[in-house]
Design an enzyme around this catalytic site. Structure first.
Site, PDB file in Angstrom:
ATOM      1  N   HIS A 226      49.079  30.548  41.357  1.00 40.11           N
ATOM      2  CA  HIS A 226      50.396  30.429  41.087  1.00 40.11           C
ATOM      3  C   HIS A 226      50.932  31.886  41.417  1.00 40.11           C
ATOM      4  O   HIS A 226      51.340  32.561  40.694  1.00 40.11           O
ATOM      5  CB  HIS A 226      50.867  30.099  39.639  1.00 40.11           C
TER       6      HIS A 226
ATOM      7  N   HIS B   4      54.927  29.130  45.524  1.00 38.30           N
ATOM      8  CA  HIS B   4      54.006  28.172  45.115  1.00 38.30           C
ATOM      9  C   HIS B   4      54.689  26.977  44.598  1.00 38.30           C
ATOM     10  O   HIS B   4      55.535  26.732  44.048  1.00 38.30           O
ATOM     11  CB  HIS B   4      53.026  28.829  44.214  1.00 38.30           C
TER      12      HIS B   4
ATOM     13  N   HIS C  98      57.956  23.656  32.078  1.00 36.64           N
ATOM     14  CA  HIS C  98      56.729  23.130  32.389  1.00 36.64           C
ATOM     15  C   HIS C  98      56.333  22.032  31.506  1.00 36.64           C
ATOM     16  O   HIS C  98      55.728  20.991  31.976  1.00 36.64           O
ATOM     17  CB  HIS C  98      56.012  24.488  32.068  1.00 36.64           C
TER      18      HIS C  98
ATOM     19  N   ASP D 281      53.652  23.807  41.503  1.00 37.19           N
ATOM     20  CA  ASP D 281      53.009  23.501  40.263  1.00 37.19           C
ATOM     21  C   ASP D 281      52.745  21.907  40.292  1.00 37.19           C
ATOM     22  O   ASP D 281      53.654  21.203  40.286  1.00 37.19           O
ATOM     23  CB  ASP D 281      54.061  23.908  39.229  1.00 37.19           C
TER      24      ASP D 281
ATOM     25  N   HIS E 198      48.663  21.573  35.820  1.00 34.65           N
ATOM     26  CA  HIS E 198      49.012  22.748  35.229  1.00 34.65           C
ATOM     27  C   HIS E 198      49.477  22.877  33.790  1.00 34.65           C
ATOM     28  O   HIS E 198      48.942  23.698  33.408  1.00 34.65           O
ATOM     29  CB  HIS E 198      50.073  23.460  36.153  1.00 34.65           C
TER      30      HIS E 198
ATOM     31  N   TRP F 103      39.544  38.303  61.171  1.00 37.46           N
ATOM     32  CA  TRP F 103      39.683  37.381  60.088  1.00 37.46           C
ATOM     33  C   TRP F 103      39.702  38.282  58.759  1.00 37.46           C
ATOM     34  O   TRP F 103      38.980  38.930  58.758  1.00 37.46           O
ATOM     35  CB  TRP F 103      38.993  35.894  60.275  1.00 37.46           C
ATOM     36  N   ASN F 104      40.228  37.545  57.709  1.00 33.14           N
ATOM     37  CA  ASN F 104      40.372  38.146  56.400  1.00 33.14           C
ATOM     38  C   ASN F 104      39.749  37.112  55.181  1.00 33.14           C
ATOM     39  O   ASN F 104      39.836  36.036  55.452  1.00 33.14           O
ATOM     40  CB  ASN F 104      41.702  38.677  55.939  1.00 33.14           C
TER      41      ASN F 104
HETATM   42  C1  23J Z   1      51.399  30.017  32.857  1.00 33.06           C
HETATM   43  C2  23J Z   1      52.195  30.269  31.973  1.00 33.06           C
HETATM   44  C3  23J Z   1      53.280  30.371  31.682  1.00 33.06           C
HETATM   45  C4  23J Z   1      54.088  30.033  32.868  1.00 33.06           C
HETATM   46  C5  23J Z   1      53.454  29.850  34.305  1.00 33.06           C
HETATM   47  C6  23J Z   1      52.161  30.019  34.412  1.00 33.06           C
HETATM   48  C7  23J Z   1      54.396  29.884  35.458  1.00 33.06           C
HETATM   49  O1  23J Z   1      55.383  30.020  35.568  1.00 33.06           O
HETATM   50  C8  23J Z   1      53.786  29.221  36.609  1.00 33.06           C
HETATM   51  O2  23J Z   1      53.544  29.939  37.729  1.00 33.06           O
HETATM   52  O3  23J Z   1      53.505  28.059  36.718  1.00 33.06           O
HETATM   53  S1  23J Z   1      55.628  30.067  32.973  1.00 33.06           S
HETATM   54 MN    MN Z   2      53.322  27.987  38.588  1.00 38.12          MN
END
Ligand code: 23J
Ligand code: MN
Length: 263
Positions: free
Chosen positions: A73, A77, A212, A79, A83, A65-66
């Site tokens: 992210h 992944h 986002h 979001d 976030h 195991w590790n």
């Molecule tokens: C943090 C800041 C900007 C971005 C992101 C994260 C992601 O793309 C993310 O993985 O959610 S653009």
């Molecule tokens: Mn992300």
């Protein structure tokens, strides 16, 4: 006595016969997995790393195991709305509180791979979505909008992240399109083949990172670093994307699979 026929017993038959396939939309997660680079004034996300606890040795004679260390992210992944600052005040906006119903949804796949091959900063517009709807029907409420760009076919992190003197270049969404999808189509969220749901140059947009900003500002989700979108039909597939139940998590790496009609 025979078991009752349900949509689920039929699904099992279809899976067993191969008339419904399971497609893996996930990138391998390891030390070579590309991670988004932000301007150096911001804190970076560390690369994935793994350390062996034991490997059938004196640290554990019969077990392997590790320990893993990674940003939430990293690689393929999810979001969560929390976030982004615009999504921070919604109820059930973290990986552990999002209702599990939302981890299963229909997929609408828009293929812009030809446009992206010609122009790597291509942005999906509301007009292109509406033209797609003219052909395939209106995006149903609660569906994932998956942007097929073939970006996942780029080999090596340099080509995938595509960082130039003025920052990264990769396709994404125009802000009006994001608002349209979130507000007028009530999508579950958007999924992309690139490292993040925003375009490479989105840090320079007004507002910065509009995908986002407006997706999470509407309580919607994101899926990044998907692959095999070229194996999905424009409509008719179902995506299963369930993030780890990290308490107060902003997202998580996950296995994303699609159920899709064969052929
Ligand atoms: C943090 C800041 C900007 C971005 C992101 C994260 C992601 O793309 C993310 O993985 O959610 S653009
Ligand atoms: Mn992300």
């Amino acid at each position: 006595m025979s078991a009752r026929v349900t949509v689920l017993s039929l699904l099992v038959e279809e899976l067993n016969s191969g008339r419904v396939k399971v497609v893996d939309l996930t990138q391998p997660l390891g030390a070579d997995t590309p991670v988004i680079g932000l301007p150096p004034i911001f804190a970076p996300s560390p690369p994935f790393s793994m350390e062996t606890i034991s490997s059938y040795d004196q640290n554990g004679p019969a077990w392997y195991w590790n320990t893993i260390h990674l940003g939430e992210h990293t690689g393929t992944h999810f979001d969560a709305p929390v976030h982004w600052i615009t999504g921070k005040d919604f109820a059930n906006n973290t990986t552990d509180t999002i209702p599990v119903r939302q981890f299963v949804g229909a997929a609408c796949v828009i293929d812009v791979s030809k446009e992206v091959a010609l122009y790597e900063d291509f942005l999906l517009t509301r007009e292109v979505v509406q033209a797609w709807e003219g052909e395939h029907g209106k995006i149903p409420r609660g569906a994932w909008l998956l942007l097929r760009t073939d970006w996942s076919k780029r080999t090596g992190n340099e080509a995938f992240l595509n960082v130039k003197a003025d920052g990264p270049h990769s396709p994404g969404f125009h802000k009006d399109c994001v608002k349209f999808l979130a507000q007028e189509r009530d999508v579950l969220g958007v999924g992309v083949e690139t490292v993040g749901t925003d375009a490479g140059q989105a840090g320079t947009f007004d507002p910065p990172f509009p995908c986002h900003t407006f997706m999470h500002g509407a309580g919607k989700f994101g899926l990044a670093s998907l692959k095999n979108l070229d194996q999905l039909p424009p409509t008719g597939a179902i995506v299963i994307a369930a993030p780890l139940k990290i308490v107060n998590g902003s997202g998580s790496p996950l296995r994303v699979v699609a159920l899709t009609p064969a052929e």
